[in-house]
Every structure is written in structure tokens, then in C-alpha cells.
Design a protein around this motif. Structure first.
Motif, PDB file in Angstrom:
ATOM      1  N   LEU A 122       0.827  -1.206   0.000  1.00 30.73           N
ATOM      2  CA  LEU A 122       0.000   0.000   0.000  1.00 30.73           C
ATOM      3  C   LEU A 122       0.864   1.260   0.000  1.00 30.73           C
ATOM      4  CD1 LEU A 122      -2.992   0.750   0.027  1.00 30.73           C
ATOM      5  CD2 LEU A 122      -2.911   0.763   2.518  1.00 30.73           C
ATOM      6  N   ASN A 123       1.939   1.247   0.755  1.00 25.14           N
ATOM      7  CA  ASN A 123       2.836   2.409   0.787  1.00 25.14           C
ATOM      8  C   ASN A 123       3.464   2.664  -0.580  1.00 25.14           C
ATOM      9  OD1 ASN A 123       2.409   3.029   3.482  1.00 25.14           O
ATOM     10  ND2 ASN A 123       4.106   1.743   4.204  1.00 25.14           N
ATOM     11  N   ALA A 124       3.672   1.598  -1.350  1.00 28.90           N
ATOM     12  CA  ALA A 124       4.222   1.771  -2.696  1.00 28.90           C
ATOM     13  C   ALA A 124       3.261   2.543  -3.594  1.00 28.90           C
ATOM     14  CB  ALA A 124       4.542   0.412  -3.314  1.00 28.90           C
TER      15      ALA A 124
ATOM     16  N   ILE B 258      -1.047   2.836 -10.617  1.00 27.34           N
ATOM     17  CA  ILE B 258      -2.349   2.192 -10.851  1.00 27.34           C
ATOM     18  C   ILE B 258      -2.162   0.679 -10.942  1.00 27.34           C
ATOM     19  CG2 ILE B 258      -4.163   1.869 -12.595  1.00 27.34           C
ATOM     20  CD1 ILE B 258      -3.958   4.925 -13.114  1.00 27.34           C
ATOM     21  N   ARG B 259      -1.107   0.247 -11.603  1.00 28.76           N
ATOM     22  CA  ARG B 259      -0.840  -1.188 -11.675  1.00 28.76           C
ATOM     23  C   ARG B 259      -0.611  -1.753 -10.269  1.00 28.76           C
ATOM     24  NH1 ARG B 259       2.932  -5.335 -12.247  1.00 28.76           N
ATOM     25  NH2 ARG B 259       2.420  -6.824 -13.892  1.00 28.76           N
ATOM     26  N   ARG B 260       0.120  -1.013  -9.446  1.00 30.59           N
ATOM     27  CA  ARG B 260       0.321  -1.454  -8.066  1.00 30.59           C
ATOM     28  C   ARG B 260      -1.014  -1.618  -7.338  1.00 30.59           C
ATOM     29  NH1 ARG B 260       5.024   2.981  -6.867  1.00 30.59           N
ATOM     30  NH2 ARG B 260       6.830   1.731  -7.472  1.00 30.59           N
TER      31      ARG B 260
ATOM     32  N   PHE C  72      -2.685  -4.994  -5.822  1.00 35.66           N
ATOM     33  CA  PHE C  72      -3.131  -5.047  -4.431  1.00 35.66           C
ATOM     34  C   PHE C  72      -4.553  -5.589  -4.355  1.00 35.66           C
ATOM     35  CE2 PHE C  72      -4.999  -3.553  -0.559  1.00 35.66           C
ATOM     36  CZ  PHE C  72      -3.972  -3.488   0.379  1.00 35.66           C
ATOM     37  N   LEU C  73      -5.441  -5.015  -5.149  1.00 34.44           N
ATOM     38  CA  LEU C  73      -6.851  -5.399  -5.092  1.00 34.44           C
ATOM     39  C   LEU C  73      -7.078  -6.828  -5.576  1.00 34.44           C
ATOM     40  CD1 LEU C  73      -8.314  -2.010  -6.358  1.00 34.44           C
ATOM     41  CD2 LEU C  73      -8.487  -2.919  -4.042  1.00 34.44           C
ATOM     42  N   GLU C  74      -6.198  -7.337  -6.425  1.00 31.66           N
ATOM     43  CA  GLU C  74      -6.348  -8.701  -6.915  1.00 31.66           C
ATOM     44  C   GLU C  74      -5.796  -9.751  -5.951  1.00 31.66           C
ATOM     45  OE1 GLU C  74      -4.939  -9.314 -10.877  1.00 31.66           O
ATOM     46  OE2 GLU C  74      -6.132  -7.660 -11.723  1.00 31.66           O
ATOM     47  N   HIS C  75      -4.784  -9.374  -5.125  1.00 31.97           N
ATOM     48  CA  HIS C  75      -4.078 -10.381  -4.340  1.00 31.97           C
ATOM     49  C   HIS C  75      -4.192 -10.228  -2.821  1.00 31.97           C
ATOM     50  CE1 HIS C  75      -2.147 -12.170  -7.834  1.00 31.97           C
ATOM     51  NE2 HIS C  75      -1.793 -10.957  -8.246  1.00 31.97           N
ATOM     52  N   ALA C  76      -4.458  -9.016  -2.342  1.00 28.61           N
ATOM     53  CA  ALA C  76      -4.361  -8.786  -0.898  1.00 28.61           C
ATOM     54  C   ALA C  76      -5.497  -9.427  -0.103  1.00 28.61           C
ATOM     55  CB  ALA C  76      -4.298  -7.280  -0.606  1.00 28.61           C
TER      56      ALA C  76
ATOM     57  N   ASN D 169     -12.038  -5.985   9.433  1.00 25.43           N
ATOM     58  CA  ASN D 169     -12.346  -4.562   9.257  1.00 25.43           C
ATOM     59  C   ASN D 169     -11.119  -3.780   8.810  1.00 25.43           C
ATOM     60  OD1 ASN D 169     -15.088  -4.682   9.856  1.00 25.43           O
ATOM     61  ND2 ASN D 169     -14.730  -4.488  12.059  1.00 25.43           N
ATOM     62  N   LEU D 170      -9.942  -4.173   9.302  1.00 27.68           N
ATOM     63  CA  LEU D 170      -8.709  -3.518   8.879  1.00 27.68           C
ATOM     64  C   LEU D 170      -8.436  -3.830   7.412  1.00 27.68           C
ATOM     65  CD1 LEU D 170      -6.282  -1.805   9.654  1.00 27.68           C
ATOM     66  CD2 LEU D 170      -5.113  -3.899  10.396  1.00 27.68           C
ATOM     67  N   LYS D 171      -8.652  -5.071   7.028  1.00 26.87           N
ATOM     68  CA  LYS D 171      -8.473  -5.439   5.626  1.00 26.87           C
ATOM     69  C   LYS D 171      -9.423  -4.634   4.733  1.00 26.87           C
ATOM     70  CE  LYS D 171      -8.076  -9.814   4.512  1.00 26.87           C
ATOM     71  NZ  LYS D 171      -8.398 -11.234   4.161  1.00 26.87           N
ATOM     72  N   LYS D 172     -10.648  -4.471   5.186  1.00 25.09           N
ATOM     73  CA  LYS D 172     -11.627  -3.696   4.423  1.00 25.09           C
ATOM     74  C   LYS D 172     -11.146  -2.260   4.235  1.00 25.09           C
ATOM     75  CE  LYS D 172     -15.912  -4.488   5.426  1.00 25.09           C
ATOM     76  NZ  LYS D 172     -17.241  -4.478   6.110  1.00 25.09           N
ATOM     77  N   ARG D 173     -10.560  -1.685   5.306  1.00 23.87           N
ATOM     78  CA  ARG D 173     -10.046  -0.315   5.201  1.00 23.87           C
ATOM     79  C   ARG D 173      -8.881  -0.242   4.226  1.00 23.87           C
ATOM     80  NH1 ARG D 173      -6.328   2.011   9.647  1.00 23.87           N
ATOM     81  NH2 ARG D 173      -4.802   1.834   7.959  1.00 23.87           N
ATOM     82  N   TYR D 174      -7.974  -1.208   4.287  1.00 23.71           N
ATOM     83  CA  TYR D 174      -6.844  -1.211   3.364  1.00 23.71           C
ATOM     84  C   TYR D 174      -7.314  -1.288   1.919  1.00 23.71           C
ATOM     85  CZ  TYR D 174      -3.461  -1.934   7.186  1.00 23.71           C
ATOM     86  OH  TYR D 174      -2.680  -1.799   8.303  1.00 23.71           O
ATOM     87  N   PHE D 175      -8.302  -2.115   1.666  1.00 26.67           N
ATOM     88  CA  PHE D 175      -8.846  -2.215   0.311  1.00 26.67           C
ATOM     89  C   PHE D 175      -9.468  -0.887  -0.124  1.00 26.67           C
ATOM     90  CE2 PHE D 175      -7.960  -6.600   0.178  1.00 26.67           C
ATOM     91  CZ  PHE D 175      -8.198  -7.053  -1.113  1.00 26.67           C
TER      92      PHE D 175
END
Length: 526
Positions: free
Chosen positions: A46-48, A116-118, A122-126, A134-140
Motif C-alpha cells: 500500500l505504501n508503494a 495504478i498497476r500497483r 493489491f486489489l487482486e491479491h491482498a 475490518n482492517l483489511k476492508k479499510r486497506y482495500f
């Protein structure tokens, strides 16, 4: 949506040795099957994405919005790097502009699509990460909002661009642009979805992250720049109704360390102005003085009585042109933004002394080309060292002025909120209420909010987009750029001559995008 490929990313893959995350499954060559498991790995990914959030002053291969003010009537840019800033300002932009650390047009496209690719990866693999739901939901939601913002940023610079929502392969070469409406609809829908899972605030060590209010603000920007004014006003009101943000009481301190942590900032780049002193201060203090304010901007600030220079008599106007802050009687935002002959922020600056022993003489190396120096976001505490000043991408004062604009342009120029929020912004700067006997029509209110945006937000990165949205480029970006009045000649310094045509309302699509893909159309005029 059709999966698509961006040629430049492949070229970047083949040449880069510093961003293996783009070509491998992980910087250490771990596969996707072995990565995306822990909170630490998720944060790394996410930081990337956050890395591509724009900075203020110049940094290599970054979207540096304050530097880009040199493409506007607020400033001229003179340095031995980032030459595209001046090229574009002069009206000489073309599709063959090169990439690399020292350029603008191609790197912004390239770096945004890499980010955008990053986000797509993220959205495909995380989802497989073993962390609290709930934390995962926030990261997404953060990744989704960042992806929407990256598309918005591309839209502001290039107009119609491709929407990319999947990780693409080098064999997929059918890249096509989406329409303006498709892009804005996508951005708004994504931000609405993301905002539902985002908090309103974070702890101080996480202030860079996107909040619910940041999503609403980004949505406002997208809608406003697509001239969907009624919807833009509604989005801006969502931010106001959070009752979370406030105008910081001291305008000047918004841009130095003393007031850096404040209730006005909505979305920031931490340490995004760490180069401000070096790039803006005079050479004799160790700076480069790369970005120099223009006489046009100086002459936009009102007197403390709320009068424009055009409203004064000829003699009074000439006094202020020659002595910008005569008897300390100008809008205090001018002094907080610009250093000029007679100001004391940098010490005595005398651009008119032609002595070779005067490092501040006009147009000397590391001196101003206009007779004015930039002060905003320059803290003397950074003299002789790198700084850590944050850069506010969006702040509440900006949001309020977007709300005002959206109301006016949707036909509600006499809505009480228009004058209410204009006056709040003026009063914070120690300026009087706008004279409603003067600003009593749609045209006059438009003139007022456009002037307020220019002086309130000068050198914060919004002027380029304002010029484009208001379609005033032919008016403000054509002709001679003037600087300060030379007391010896009583005439303004002529810095350069600019031209502006219809094509300049957008940047060109980088040539290697159109050359490598027959489906990618170039922007008009290029």
C-alpha cells in the motif's frame, strides 16, 4: 472492462533496476503465492501506491505541483532541470517531450500508471492476507481510493485517458481512451464505495492516509473539473457537513513548521516540501531561486480596504506597482507568499544593484528573474539542510472555494453560502468582508471567487487546473510576462513572451504511447 496495456510500462520494466516490485511478484522475488499474507506485507504494498501522491517542490520523477505553477501566470521557472515547465509555459509543448528524471509530461503519465498497476495488484491479491477483517476492508478502500485519485490526476493533465482496473500483460496492446464522462463516473463511483469503509481521521503517525473527507474532496475536484456543478456542490457539502475541518487561524503558519499540524489539511504528502528552501530561497542563502512570482500575481492582491489596484486611481495604482506593500497596506497573504524588494523575510534583497558583488541582482545565477522570490512553504529553519515540510494537496480553504464556485456556476450565485464562505476565507487573512454593493451579480461574484482562489492558493498547485477549467488561458498566458518595476527605469521587467493556443488546455499524450499503439489517439493540436 477490456484489459489493456500501457506500452511505456513495459519499456520501464525493461530499463528499471530500482522498482522490481513491478516486474517481480515482490521486491525480493517472492511469488504472489508466498506474498500478500501479513499486515506488514500489505502495508508495504500500500505504501508503494502512496509514493505517487504528488509532492510540492521538485523531486525526481514526481508530480511536483508547486513546480508546475511555472506553467501558469503565477510564476516563471528557470533552472537547469525540469525544462519542460518553461517549454510548456512558452506554448511550445509537443508530443516528443522526453522521459526521465528531468521531465514532466511523460514521467507523470508513466509513474501514475505504474502506481495504478500497483493498486490493481493489491486489489487482486491482498484479499488472502490473514488480518483483522475490518482492517483489511479499510486497506482495500485506501487502495481503491488511491486508484481513483491517480485516474483523476491523469484526467486533469491529459483529459481523456484509459481507465485501467486490472493487471495488464505485455501482450495486451489494445489501449484506448475512455471519455471524460466515463472517467468522472468511474472516479466518483470508486470514491463513493471507498469512503464507506474509510475513517474520518487517523492517528498522527498515519496522517498521510486517505480519509472519508479526502474522498469527498477528490469527488468534488472530479465533478467540478467536468463542470457538473450541482453534483460538485453536493460533494463539497459532504465535506463541510463532517464538521471536522476548520480554517487555521493564522494563514502564514499553514506553510511553516509552526502550523504544519492543523485542522485545515484534508490530504497531504508527508515531507512533500522537503526541497522547498533549496529550490526557492535566494542563492546567497543557499537556494536556487528556481520559481519566481510574476508581476501579474503581485498586482492581483487587494489593498487592506478590499480594493483591487484597478479600482484605485492611476497615481495610487502606480505607487503599489512600484512599492508592492506600500505602508503595509496590501492583503497579508501577499507578504506570506512572496518576497519582494523591500521585504525582510530573506534579508535585504536588492535586484536593482547591478554590482557583480550583489548575488541578488536581477537574473544573476540563483537569483530571481522577475525581482520577486517565493516565500510560501519556505521555512528559514531549513536553511542549509533538507527539510521535512508536509505538502497539502487539498485543504479546507480550497474545498470551501470549490464549493463557492460550484454554487455560482450552477446558477446559485446569490446563495447565502457563497458570500459566507468567501468572507470566512478573507477574514482569516485579516481582510474585510467583500463589498456586496460591488459584488452584486453573477459576473462580479465570479470575478471575486476567481481572484480569491488565485491569492489564497498561489503556489499550492491549483492554478494550472483553474486556468484550464475557466478557459482563461488565451487571456492570461499570452504576451509578455512582467516582473517588478525597476526604480531606475520606472518600467516593469520583461521576462519572457508566451503564447497560448487551444491545444495548451491539455498536455500531449506521450509520443511513445501513440507510436506503440494504433488505438491511442493524440490530444488535439499535437
Amino acid at each position: 472492462m477490456k484489459r489493456i496495456y500501457i506500452l511505456l510500462i513495459t519499456m520501464f520494466f525493461l530499463s528499471s533496476c530500482n522498482d522490481d516490485f513491478l516486474t517481480k511478484d515482490h521486491p525480493t522475488a517472492t511469488t504472489d503465492e508466498n506474498f500478500w499474507n501479513t499486515e506488514g506485507e500489505i502495508n508495504t504494498a500500500l505504501n508503494a501506491i502512496y509514493e505517487q501522491v504528488p509532492t510540492g517542490q521538485f523531486q525526481f520523477k514526481r508530480n511536483t505541483r508547486i513546480t508546475f505553477e511555472g506553467m501558469t501566470d503565477n510564476a516563471v521557472w528557470y533552472a537547469n532541470f525540469f525544462g519542460e515547465v518553461n517549454t510548456i509555459a512558452l506554448g511550445n509543448a509537443n508530443s516528443q517531450m522526453r522521459g526521465g528524471d528531468w521531465y514532466a509530461v511523460q514521467p507523470v503519465w508513466e509513474e501514475n500508471y505504474i502506481a495504478i498497476r500497483r493498486a490493481n495488484r493489491f486489489l487482486e491479491h491482498a484479499g488472502k492476507a490473514l488480518i483483522e477483517p475490518n482492517l483489511k476492508k479499510r486497506y482495500f478502500a485506501e487502495a481503491r481510493a488511491l486508484r481513483a485519485w491517480l485516474h483523476l490526476d491523469l484526467f486533469l493533465y491529459y483529459g481523456e485517458v484509459p481507465i485501467v482496473t486490472a493487471v495488464v500483460l505485455p501482450t495486451e496492446t489494445d489501449l484506448k481512451k475512455n471519455s471524460r464522462q466515463e472517467i468522472v463516473d468511474f472516479i466518483v463511483a470508486e470514491l463513493d464505495a471507498a469512503s464507506a469503509d474509510l475513517p474520518t481521521t487517523y492517528p498522527i503517525n498515519d496522517v498521510k492516509r486517505i480519509t472519508k473527507g479526502a474522498c469527498y474532496t477528490m469527488k468534488t475536484v472530479a465533478l467540478l473539473n467536468n463542470r457538473q456543478y450541482t453534483m460538485a456542490a453536493t460533494a463539497a457539502k459532504q465535506v463541510i457537513d463532517l464538521n471536522l475541518y476548520k480554517l487555521h487561524p493564522n494563514y502564514l503558519n499553514l506553510f511553516n513548521y509552526e502550523g504544519q499540524v492543523n485542522e485545515e489539511r484534508i490530504f497531504i504528502k508527508q515531507a512533500g516540501n522537503n526541497d522547498s528552501f533549496y529550490r526557492s530561497a535566494p542563492g546567497y542563502l543557499g537556494g536556487n531561486a528556481c520559481l519566481n512570482p510574476t508581476g501579474s500575481l503581485m498586482n492581483t492582491y487587494e489593498t487592506r480596504q478590499g480594493k483591487t489596484l484597478a479600482e484605485l486611481g492611476t497615481d495610487s495604482t502606480e505607487i503599489y506597482r512600484q512599492n508592492p506593500n506600500y505602508k503595509s497596506n496590501r492583503d497579508p497573504r501577499m507578504d506570506a507568499t512572496i518576497a519582494y524588494p523591500g521585504s525582510t523575510y530573506y534579508g535585504k534583497l536588492d535586484p536593482w544593484d547591478d554590482s557583480p558583488n550583489n548575488p541578488n541582482r536581477l537574473a544573476a545565477i540563483y537569483s530571481s528573474k522577475t525581482g520577486y522570490w517565493l516565500r510560501k512553504y519556505v521555512d528559514l529553519a531549513d536553511k542549509g539542510k533538507g527539510g521535512s515540510l508536509d505538502y497539502m494537496i487539498y485543504r479546507y480553504g480550497d474545498l470551501l472555494l470549490m464549493y463557492v464556485e460550484a454554487l455560482v456556476e450552477s446558477g446559485k450565485w446569490n446563495d447565502p453560502d457563497v458570500i459566507k464562505y468567501i468572507n470566512q476565507i478573507r477574514n482569516r487573512a485579516k481582510m474585510p468582508n467583500a463589498d456586496i454593493a460591488v459584488y452584486n451579480s453573477e459576473a462580479k461574484i465570479r470575478e471575486l471567487y476567481q481572484r480569491e482562489r488565485r491569492v489564497e492558493l498561489a503556489f499550492e498547485g491549483s492554478r494550472l487546473f483553474d486556468i484550464r477549467r475557466w478557459k482563461i488561458g488565451e487571456k492570461v498566458m499570452n504576451g509578455i510576462v512582467e516582473g517588478a518595476i525597476n526604480p531606475k527605469t520606472k518600467k516593469a521587467v520583461n521576462v519572457e513572451t508566451r503564447t497560448f493556443s487551444q491545444k495548451d488546455y491539455l498536455w500531449p499524450i506521450p509520443a511513445r504511447e501513440t507510436e506503440g499503439n494504433p488505438n491511442m489517439t493524440q490530444n488535439p493540436g499535437y
